[in-house]
Design a protein around this motif. Structure first.
Motif, PDB file in Angstrom:
ATOM      1  N   PRO A 138      -0.092   6.212  -7.546  1.00 39.93           N
ATOM      2  CA  PRO A 138       0.677   5.564  -6.465  1.00 39.93           C
ATOM      3  C   PRO A 138       0.462   4.043  -6.404  1.00 39.93           C
ATOM      4  O   PRO A 138       1.396   3.286  -6.140  1.00 39.93           O
ATOM      5  CB  PRO A 138       0.158   6.248  -5.198  1.00 39.93           C
ATOM      6  CG  PRO A 138      -0.394   7.551  -5.649  1.00 39.93           C
ATOM      7  CD  PRO A 138      -0.947   7.288  -7.029  1.00 39.93           C
ATOM      8  N   PHE A 139      -0.764   3.602  -6.655  1.00 40.35           N
ATOM      9  CA  PHE A 139      -1.053   2.164  -6.645  1.00 40.35           C
ATOM     10  C   PHE A 139      -0.439   1.480  -7.863  1.00 40.35           C
ATOM     11  O   PHE A 139       0.097   0.379  -7.764  1.00 40.35           O
ATOM     12  CB  PHE A 139      -2.562   1.923  -6.595  1.00 40.35           C
ATOM     13  CG  PHE A 139      -3.189   2.399  -5.320  1.00 40.35           C
ATOM     14  CD1 PHE A 139      -3.151   1.607  -4.181  1.00 40.35           C
ATOM     15  CD2 PHE A 139      -3.797   3.639  -5.248  1.00 40.35           C
ATOM     16  CE1 PHE A 139      -3.720   2.042  -2.990  1.00 40.35           C
ATOM     17  CE2 PHE A 139      -4.366   4.081  -4.068  1.00 40.35           C
ATOM     18  CZ  PHE A 139      -4.326   3.283  -2.941  1.00 40.35           C
ATOM     19  N   ASP A 140      -0.501   2.149  -9.016  1.00 39.08           N
ATOM     20  CA  ASP A 140       0.118   1.599 -10.226  1.00 39.08           C
ATOM     21  C   ASP A 140       1.617   1.406 -10.016  1.00 39.08           C
ATOM     22  O   ASP A 140       2.182   0.388 -10.402  1.00 39.08           O
ATOM     23  CB  ASP A 140      -0.108   2.521 -11.423  1.00 39.08           C
ATOM     24  CG  ASP A 140      -1.572   2.663 -11.807  1.00 39.08           C
ATOM     25  OD1 ASP A 140      -2.402   1.868 -11.327  1.00 39.08           O
ATOM     26  OD2 ASP A 140      -1.870   3.591 -12.592  1.00 39.08           O
ATOM     27  N   LYS A 141       2.262   2.382  -9.377  1.00 40.01           N
ATOM     28  CA  LYS A 141       3.696   2.266  -9.101  1.00 40.01           C
ATOM     29  C   LYS A 141       3.983   1.089  -8.172  1.00 40.01           C
ATOM     30  O   LYS A 141       4.930   0.338  -8.391  1.00 40.01           O
ATOM     31  CB  LYS A 141       4.223   3.572  -8.501  1.00 40.01           C
ATOM     32  CG  LYS A 141       5.726   3.558  -8.261  1.00 40.01           C
ATOM     33  CD  LYS A 141       6.208   4.884  -7.743  1.00 40.01           C
ATOM     34  CE  LYS A 141       7.673   4.928  -7.419  1.00 40.01           C
ATOM     35  NZ  LYS A 141       8.390   3.725  -7.187  1.00 40.01           N
ATOM     36  N   SER A 142       3.155   0.914  -7.157  1.00 40.40           N
ATOM     37  CA  SER A 142       3.320  -0.222  -6.245  1.00 40.40           C
ATOM     38  C   SER A 142       3.198  -1.552  -6.986  1.00 40.40           C
ATOM     39  O   SER A 142       3.954  -2.488  -6.733  1.00 40.40           O
ATOM     40  CB  SER A 142       2.276  -0.148  -5.130  1.00 40.40           C
ATOM     41  OG  SER A 142       2.333  -1.291  -4.322  1.00 40.40           O
ATOM     42  N   SER A 168      -7.046   6.781   3.184  1.00 38.54           N
ATOM     43  CA  SER A 168      -7.803   5.539   3.376  1.00 38.54           C
ATOM     44  C   SER A 168      -8.514   5.050   2.117  1.00 38.54           C
ATOM     45  O   SER A 168      -9.684   4.697   2.139  1.00 38.54           O
ATOM     46  CB  SER A 168      -8.824   5.709   4.507  1.00 38.54           C
ATOM     47  OG  SER A 168      -8.161   5.932   5.720  1.00 38.54           O
ATOM     48  N   VAL A 169      -7.792   5.022   1.024  1.00 43.43           N
ATOM     49  CA  VAL A 169      -8.340   4.517  -0.235  1.00 43.43           C
ATOM     50  C   VAL A 169      -8.261   2.991  -0.217  1.00 43.43           C
ATOM     51  O   VAL A 169      -7.226   2.419   0.098  1.00 43.43           O
ATOM     52  CB  VAL A 169      -7.547   5.064  -1.442  1.00 43.43           C
ATOM     53  CG1 VAL A 169      -8.037   4.452  -2.740  1.00 43.43           C
ATOM     54  CG2 VAL A 169      -7.628   6.576  -1.483  1.00 43.43           C
ATOM     55  N   TYR A 201       0.858  -1.188   0.000  1.00 44.18           N
ATOM     56  CA  TYR A 201       0.000   0.000   0.000  1.00 44.18           C
ATOM     57  C   TYR A 201       0.896   1.240   0.000  1.00 44.18           C
ATOM     58  O   TYR A 201       1.809   1.354   0.816  1.00 44.18           O
ATOM     59  CB  TYR A 201      -0.895  -0.002   1.243  1.00 44.18           C
ATOM     60  CG  TYR A 201      -2.018   1.000   1.173  1.00 44.18           C
ATOM     61  CD1 TYR A 201      -3.284   0.607   0.763  1.00 44.18           C
ATOM     62  CD2 TYR A 201      -1.809   2.329   1.492  1.00 44.18           C
ATOM     63  CE1 TYR A 201      -4.325   1.526   0.688  1.00 44.18           C
ATOM     64  CE2 TYR A 201      -2.830   3.252   1.411  1.00 44.18           C
ATOM     65  CZ  TYR A 201      -4.093   2.847   1.007  1.00 44.18           C
ATOM     66  OH  TYR A 201      -5.104   3.759   0.915  1.00 44.18           O
ATOM     67  N   PRO A 202       0.638   2.191  -0.891  1.00 39.03           N
ATOM     68  CA  PRO A 202       1.496   3.388  -0.979  1.00 39.03           C
ATOM     69  C   PRO A 202       1.441   4.222   0.305  1.00 39.03           C
ATOM     70  O   PRO A 202       0.383   4.699   0.706  1.00 39.03           O
ATOM     71  CB  PRO A 202       0.906   4.171  -2.158  1.00 39.03           C
ATOM     72  CG  PRO A 202       0.057   3.196  -2.903  1.00 39.03           C
ATOM     73  CD  PRO A 202      -0.402   2.181  -1.907  1.00 39.03           C
ATOM     74  N   CYS A 203       2.577   4.391   0.945  1.00 37.72           N
ATOM     75  CA  CYS A 203       2.619   5.072   2.245  1.00 37.72           C
ATOM     76  C   CYS A 203       2.294   6.557   2.138  1.00 37.72           C
ATOM     77  O   CYS A 203       1.801   7.144   3.103  1.00 37.72           O
ATOM     78  CB  CYS A 203       3.963   4.857   2.922  1.00 37.72           C
ATOM     79  SG  CYS A 203       5.373   5.500   2.020  1.00 37.72           S
ATOM     80  N   ASP A 204       2.532   7.180   0.986  1.00 34.12           N
ATOM     81  CA  ASP A 204       2.285   8.620   0.862  1.00 34.12           C
ATOM     82  C   ASP A 204       0.801   8.978   0.771  1.00 34.12           C
ATOM     83  O   ASP A 204       0.441  10.143   0.876  1.00 34.12           O
ATOM     84  CB  ASP A 204       3.056   9.211  -0.316  1.00 34.12           C
ATOM     85  CG  ASP A 204       2.774   8.515  -1.631  1.00 34.12           C
ATOM     86  OD1 ASP A 204       2.349   7.347  -1.626  1.00 34.12           O
ATOM     87  OD2 ASP A 204       3.006   9.148  -2.680  1.00 34.12           O
TER      88      ASP A 204
END
Length: 105
Positions: free
Chosen positions: A69-73, A40-41, A32-35
């Motif tokens: 951010p999720f795509d990067k993860s 809370s998505v 989960y992207p920390c930034d």
């Protein structure tokens, strides 16, 4: 084609004429992207890709995205997931996969 669902605890493979279905815990590979943790998505991303004979990801397509951010993860964790879970069985090469990765906060 394979579908990966992020919140089950074991890997299960079910085959039909066109696909492999894989289920596993996403937190081992897709973080989960920390930034954006304060927002809370929660939800799912859906990707498709092919593996070549060397076990490398080709033709990665993000079909449903929760955002950059999720795509990067997913991109960061995908090669680890592929090398440890998919290419360990050589008959998985040259297949097309569809992965659903669930993120919960």
């Amino acid at each position: 084609m394979a579908v990966v669902s992020g919140k089950s605890s074991a890997v299960h493979v079910t085959k039909n004429e066109n696909s492999n279905v894989l289920r596993m815990a996403s937190d081992n590979y897709f973080v989960y992207p920390c930034d954006i943790i304060d927002y809370s998505v929660s939800g799912s991303s859906l990707i498709e890709f092919n593996l070549n004979l060397n076990g490398e990801v080709e033709n990665l397509r993000i079909i449903e995205s929760l955002g950059i951010p999720f795509d990067k993860s997913i991109i960061d964790g995908l090669s680890n997931y592929v090398s440890q879970k998919i290419i360990s069985a050589s008959d998985n090469l040259k297949n097309q996969y569809r992965l659903e990765i669930k993120f919960e906060n």
